[in-house]
Design an enzyme around this catalytic site. Structure first.
Site, short mmCIF file in Angstrom:
data_model
loop_
_atom_site.label_atom_id
_atom_site.label_comp_id
_atom_site.label_asym_id
_atom_site.label_seq_id
_atom_site.Cartn_x
_atom_site.Cartn_y
_atom_site.Cartn_z
N HIS A 76 7.60 2.76 -5.08
CA HIS A 76 8.01 3.63 -3.97
C HIS A 76 7.81 2.95 -2.63
O HIS A 76 7.18 1.88 -2.52
CB HIS A 76 7.23 4.94 -4.02
CG HIS A 76 5.73 4.79 -3.87
ND1 HIS A 76 5.11 4.63 -2.66
CD2 HIS A 76 4.74 4.80 -4.80
CE1 HIS A 76 3.81 4.54 -2.82
NE2 HIS A 76 3.55 4.63 -4.13
N CYS A 106 0.09 2.93 -8.10
CA CYS A 106 1.52 2.74 -7.96
C CYS A 106 1.84 1.43 -7.25
O CYS A 106 0.98 0.81 -6.62
CB CYS A 106 2.15 3.91 -7.21
SG CYS A 106 2.09 5.47 -8.12
#
Length: 216
Positions: A169, A185
């Site tokens: 992301h 992440c």
């Protein structure tokens, strides 16, 4: 919001001159606005414009570029090298588009093989149960926007048809690229995740490796 106001101020200054963490940029003293000077403009996007980062503040090796690639993964695959803080989008003819990334803190990084199960544009964010257990004061939901930890785009990683809660992301903390700070992440500059998002369809294979291996 605070970030939007700070970003606007930074952009005004620039125009006059020509899977969440809160970190102070290493180049900026604690008493100085941590966002000042990191942005040089915006790229049109909807529903928000994408802030463009001043690349001179970053190590040049993390700039998006096409490189030679010797791996065995097929063109169209995404390969994340946690140790090198790099993401490769494999291309034909032994080439890859390479992007600098930020990765999970020690003990938080996931490795393995997954696929892009879905994609999101300016997605909303909610912390995982693990994140809440570590930081109980985290907000339980954050709407899309410049303050959102997922940034402008997100690729949601799945295994066997199930969301494994790891993402690739964007980020509103550009100084974290090349660092090991996230809750697991893989984070990219907003302008880079927008570029990757447009190149990668749902179903693409994602290899996340550490110590040269992605097999658990």
């Amino acid at each position: 919001m605070m970030f939007r106001r700070l970003l606007l101020g930074a952009l005004m200054s620039a125009s006059l001159a020509a899977c969440q963490s809160v970190q102070t940029p290493p180049q900026v003293a604690a008493e100085v606005d941590p966002y000042a000077g990191w942005y040089v403009g915006v790229a049109p996007d909807k529903p928000f414009d994408v802030p463009l980062v001043d690349r001179t503040k970053m190590d040049a090796k993390y700039a998006r570029q096409t490189v030679e690639y010797k791996g065995s993964e097929r063109p169209g695959s995404i390969v994340v090298d946690i140790d090198d803080r790099m993401l490769y989008l494999v291309q034909p003819d032994n080439k890859a588009i390479r992007y600098g990334v930020g990765v999970g803190k020690q003990g938080f990084s996931w490795k393995g093989v997954a696929s892009v199960g879905r994609k999101g544009v300016w997605p909303a964010w909610s912390p995982t149960k693990t994140m809440v257990s570590i930081k109980p004061d985290l907000p339980r939901f954050r709407e899309a926007g410049l303050d959102n930890p997922l940034g402008a785009r997100a690729l949601y990683l799945y295994q066997d048809g199930r969301d494994i809660l790891f993402r690739i992301h964007g980020t509103n903390e550009p100084w974290s690229i090349g660092e090991q700070l996230s809750s697991g992440c893989v984070r990219m500059l907003n302008e880079d995740i927008v570029d990757l998002y447009e190149r990668v369809p749902v179903g693409s294979t994602v290899y996340v490796k550490r110590n040269g291996r992605y097999r658990v």
